[in-house]
Design a protein around this motif. Structure first.
Motif, PDB file in Angstrom:
ATOM      1  N   ILE A  88       0.892  -1.147   0.251  1.00  0.00           N
ATOM      2  CA  ILE A  88       0.054  -0.037   0.034  1.00  0.00           C
ATOM      3  C   ILE A  88       0.920   1.305   0.038  1.00  0.00           C
ATOM      4  N   GLN A  89       2.012   1.246   0.525  1.00  0.00           N
ATOM      5  CA  GLN A  89       2.864   2.183   0.752  1.00  0.00           C
ATOM      6  C   GLN A  89       3.544   2.729  -0.719  1.00  0.00           C
ATOM      7  N   ASP A  90       3.808   1.489  -1.488  1.00  0.00           N
ATOM      8  CA  ASP A  90       4.259   1.533  -2.781  1.00  0.00           C
ATOM      9  C   ASP A  90       3.173   2.261  -3.804  1.00  0.00           C
ATOM     10  N   LEU A  91       1.927   1.817  -3.554  1.00  0.00           N
ATOM     11  CA  LEU A  91       0.632   2.325  -4.152  1.00  0.00           C
ATOM     12  C   LEU A  91       0.594   3.613  -3.952  1.00  0.00           C
ATOM     13  N   LEU A  92       0.536   4.230  -2.850  1.00  0.00           N
ATOM     14  CA  LEU A  92       0.693   5.654  -2.563  1.00  0.00           C
ATOM     15  C   LEU A  92       1.529   6.528  -3.536  1.00  0.00           C
ATOM     16  N   THR A  93       3.018   5.967  -3.707  1.00  0.00           N
ATOM     17  CA  THR A  93       3.798   6.678  -4.262  1.00  0.00           C
ATOM     18  C   THR A  93       3.509   6.333  -5.907  1.00  0.00           C
ATOM     19  N   ASP A  94       3.237   5.138  -6.149  1.00  0.00           N
ATOM     20  CA  ASP A  94       3.068   4.817  -7.480  1.00  0.00           C
ATOM     21  C   ASP A  94       1.714   4.354  -7.941  1.00  0.00           C
ATOM     22  N   PRO A  95       0.885   5.116  -8.178  1.00  0.00           N
ATOM     23  CA  PRO A  95      -0.536   4.882  -8.363  1.00  0.00           C
ATOM     24  C   PRO A  95      -0.680   4.033  -9.635  1.00  0.00           C
ATOM     25  N   ASN A  96      -1.682   3.087  -9.890  1.00  0.00           N
ATOM     26  CA  ASN A  96      -1.927   2.438 -10.823  1.00  0.00           C
ATOM     27  C   ASN A  96      -3.136   2.807 -11.703  1.00  0.00           C
ATOM     28  N   PRO A  97      -2.596   3.637 -12.948  1.00  0.00           N
ATOM     29  CA  PRO A  97      -3.669   4.288 -13.733  1.00  0.00           C
ATOM     30  C   PRO A  97      -4.670   3.360 -14.483  1.00  0.00           C
ATOM     31  N   ASN A  98      -4.115   2.062 -14.580  1.00  0.00           N
ATOM     32  CA  ASN A  98      -5.171   1.185 -15.242  1.00  0.00           C
ATOM     33  C   ASN A  98      -6.202   0.721 -14.249  1.00  0.00           C
ATOM     34  N   SER A  99      -6.298   1.019 -13.096  1.00  0.00           N
ATOM     35  CA  SER A  99      -7.109   0.437 -12.093  1.00  0.00           C
ATOM     36  C   SER A  99      -7.818   1.585 -11.059  1.00  0.00           C
ATOM     37  N   PRO A 100      -8.393   2.569 -11.812  1.00  0.00           N
ATOM     38  CA  PRO A 100      -8.840   3.669 -11.409  1.00  0.00           C
ATOM     39  C   PRO A 100      -9.912   3.475 -10.028  1.00  0.00           C
ATOM     40  N   ALA A 101     -10.177   3.973  -8.843  1.00  0.00           N
ATOM     41  CA  ALA A 101     -11.130   3.733  -7.982  1.00  0.00           C
ATOM     42  C   ALA A 101     -11.976   5.075  -7.695  1.00  0.00           C
ATOM     43  N   GLN A 102     -11.200   6.244  -7.765  1.00  0.00           N
ATOM     44  CA  GLN A 102     -11.961   7.505  -7.852  1.00  0.00           C
ATOM     45  C   GLN A 102     -11.702   8.314  -8.763  1.00  0.00           C
ATOM     46  N   THR A 103     -12.634   9.024  -9.351  1.00  0.00           N
ATOM     47  CA  THR A 103     -12.514   9.889 -10.756  1.00  0.00           C
ATOM     48  C   THR A 103     -11.658  11.070 -10.317  1.00  0.00           C
ATOM     49  N   ASP A 104     -12.067  11.828  -9.509  1.00  0.00           N
ATOM     50  CA  ASP A 104     -10.944  13.069  -9.284  1.00  0.00           C
ATOM     51  C   ASP A 104      -9.442  12.857  -9.167  1.00  0.00           C
ATOM     52  N   ALA A 105      -9.212  11.947  -8.297  1.00  0.00           N
ATOM     53  CA  ALA A 105      -7.752  11.726  -8.210  1.00  0.00           C
ATOM     54  C   ALA A 105      -7.146  11.249  -9.375  1.00  0.00           C
ATOM     55  N   TYR A 106      -7.891  10.112 -10.229  1.00  0.00           N
ATOM     56  CA  TYR A 106      -7.527   9.530 -11.363  1.00  0.00           C
ATOM     57  C   TYR A 106      -7.130  10.571 -12.177  1.00  0.00           C
ATOM     58  N   LEU A 107      -8.232  11.630 -12.658  1.00  0.00           N
ATOM     59  CA  LEU A 107      -7.995  12.650 -13.684  1.00  0.00           C
ATOM     60  C   LEU A 107      -7.022  13.527 -13.460  1.00  0.00           C
ATOM     61  N   ASP A 108      -6.969  14.040 -12.152  1.00  0.00           N
ATOM     62  CA  ASP A 108      -5.672  14.733 -11.721  1.00  0.00           C
ATOM     63  C   ASP A 108      -4.525  14.090 -11.895  1.00  0.00           C
ATOM     64  N   TYR A 109      -4.250  12.783 -11.670  1.00  0.00           N
ATOM     65  CA  TYR A 109      -3.186  12.297 -11.803  1.00  0.00           C
ATOM     66  C   TYR A 109      -2.739  11.915 -13.294  1.00  0.00           C
ATOM     67  N   THR A 110      -3.802  11.764 -14.190  1.00  0.00           N
ATOM     68  CA  THR A 110      -3.569  11.524 -15.467  1.00  0.00           C
ATOM     69  C   THR A 110      -3.570  12.621 -16.449  1.00  0.00           C
ATOM     70  N   LYS A 111      -4.147  13.618 -15.991  1.00  0.00           N
ATOM     71  CA  LYS A 111      -4.391  14.823 -16.721  1.00  0.00           C
ATOM     72  C   LYS A 111      -3.810  16.234 -16.396  1.00  0.00           C
ATOM     73  N   ASN A 112      -3.419  16.248 -14.737  1.00  0.00           N
ATOM     74  CA  ASN A 112      -3.293  17.726 -14.317  1.00  0.00           C
ATOM     75  C   ASN A 112      -2.089  17.282 -13.141  1.00  0.00           C
ATOM     76  N   ARG A 113      -1.015  16.765 -13.292  1.00  0.00           N
ATOM     77  CA  ARG A 113      -0.098  16.197 -12.176  1.00  0.00           C
ATOM     78  C   ARG A 113      -0.013  17.407 -11.196  1.00  0.00           C
ATOM     79  N   ASP A 114       0.346  18.399 -11.671  1.00  0.00           N
ATOM     80  CA  ASP A 114       0.665  19.804 -10.868  1.00  0.00           C
ATOM     81  C   ASP A 114      -0.598  19.666  -9.669  1.00  0.00           C
ATOM     82  N   LYS A 115      -2.015  19.719 -10.099  1.00  0.00           N
ATOM     83  CA  LYS A 115      -2.877  19.939  -9.263  1.00  0.00           C
ATOM     84  C   LYS A 115      -3.107  18.339  -8.503  1.00  0.00           C
ATOM     85  N   TYR A 116      -2.697  17.439  -9.114  1.00  0.00           N
ATOM     86  CA  TYR A 116      -2.636  16.168  -8.144  1.00  0.00           C
ATOM     87  C   TYR A 116      -1.689  16.248  -6.993  1.00  0.00           C
TER      88      TYR A 116
END
Length: 158
Positions: free
Chosen positions: A115-143
């Motif tokens: 889980i600690q690894d997952l915090l640092t390195d999210p898996n974009p192929n298995s999104p569980a929440q929309t906001d964080a997924y979109l920020d991580y993939t489309k707007n890294r600064d906001k994320y």
């Protein structure tokens, strides 16, 4: 003693002897003072030199009666911001999914470090929440800004 309780007791002994620095995990104490071996309260430190550094993230582990044949459920607080954490706080991680990567030999130490690894390195192929997924993939600064705000909510307890 059930198979599950025996295994969880073994995990507790193993954890006491060997756990990563900064991590915390122990069975919950019930109101009557007894120990609930099937529900653990844990904390995962944010990894050094990452945007998660400085946070100490509370998470619970709920072991099913069928453990270790079935994986435990791991949950952060509701609304925890991360692409692979459902709005309910439940962690979406292959090693916690009995249809994917779960094998009965996986330990509490491996789960928490995973889980600690997952915090640092999210898996974009298995999104569980929309906001964080979109920020991580489309707007890294906001994320990263939102993660840093979350870090402030979870300071170390020591």
């Amino acid at each position: 003693m059930s198979i599950a309780k025996g295994r969880i007791t073994q995990e507790r002994k193993r954890w006491r002897k060997d756990h990563p620095p900064g991590f915390f995990a122990r069975p919950e104490t019930k109101e009557d003072g007894s120990t609930n071996m099937f529900r653990w309260k844990c904390h995962i430190p944010g990894r050094k030199d990452t945007i998660w550094e400085g946070g100490y993230y509370p998470i619970s582990i709920d072991f099913p009666e069928e453990y270790p044949q079935r994986p435990p459920k791991c949950k952060f607080s509701e609304g925890f911001y991360h692409p692979n954490v459902y709005p309910s706080g439940t962690v979406c991680l292959s090693i916690l999914n009995e249809d994917e990567g779960w094998v009965p030999s996986i330990t509490v130490k491996q789960i928490l470090m995973g889980i600690q690894d997952l915090l640092t390195d999210p898996n974009p192929n298995s999104p569980a929440q929309t906001d964080a997924y979109l920020d991580y993939t489309k707007n890294r600064d906001k994320y990263e800004l939102r993660v840093k705000k979350q870090v402030e909510k979870f300071p170390p307890k020591f």
